[in-house]
Design a protein around this motif. Sequence first.
Motif, PDB file in Angstrom:
ATOM      1  N   ARG A 121      38.008  55.041  18.421  1.00  0.00           N
ATOM      2  CA  ARG A 121      37.964  54.619  17.023  1.00  0.00           C
ATOM      3  C   ARG A 121      38.995  53.524  16.800  1.00  0.00           C
ATOM      4  O   ARG A 121      40.098  53.570  17.322  1.00  0.00           O
ATOM      5  CB  ARG A 121      38.286  55.784  16.091  1.00  0.00           C
ATOM      6  N   ARG A 122      38.605  52.570  16.004  1.00  0.00           N
ATOM      7  CA  ARG A 122      39.525  51.492  15.649  1.00  0.00           C
ATOM      8  C   ARG A 122      39.668  51.480  14.140  1.00  0.00           C
ATOM      9  O   ARG A 122      38.682  51.549  13.413  1.00  0.00           O
ATOM     10  CB  ARG A 122      38.981  50.144  16.112  1.00  0.00           C
ATOM     11  N   ARG A 123      40.867  51.375  13.695  1.00  0.00           N
ATOM     12  CA  ARG A 123      41.101  51.282  12.264  1.00  0.00           C
ATOM     13  C   ARG A 123      40.845  49.837  11.848  1.00  0.00           C
ATOM     14  O   ARG A 123      41.406  48.916  12.416  1.00  0.00           O
ATOM     15  CB  ARG A 123      42.527  51.676  11.936  1.00  0.00           C
ATOM     16  N   THR A 124      39.975  49.679  10.882  1.00  0.00           N
ATOM     17  CA  THR A 124      39.665  48.336  10.435  1.00  0.00           C
ATOM     18  C   THR A 124      40.192  48.124   9.026  1.00  0.00           C
ATOM     19  O   THR A 124      40.404  49.071   8.270  1.00  0.00           O
ATOM     20  CB  THR A 124      38.141  48.088  10.428  1.00  0.00           C
ATOM     21  N   ASP A 168      40.320  50.691   5.735  1.00  0.00           N
ATOM     22  CA  ASP A 168      41.616  50.945   5.128  1.00  0.00           C
ATOM     23  C   ASP A 168      41.594  50.578   3.644  1.00  0.00           C
ATOM     24  O   ASP A 168      42.062  51.335   2.810  1.00  0.00           O
ATOM     25  CB  ASP A 168      42.700  50.163   5.869  1.00  0.00           C
TER      26      ASP A 168
END
Length: 58
Positions: free
Chosen positions: A36-39, A43
């Motif tokens: 998972r990547r925080r985008t 946010d």
Amino acid sequence: MSQPTIKKAKRAEQAEIERQTAEFLAKGGRIQREPRRRTKVVDLTWRNYAQTAMEDAE
């Protein structure tokens, strides 16, 4: 004859997805998981949701 409620329709859709997934895996299919990547979009959406929730609570 009445139309199925949204809950029943969603339940039927979920059951079909589960059936298709089980069939896919039984035939040797594999599910790949990506990290998972925080985008920024997620946010900002979360911040907006949290701010709105706090305003409603006041």
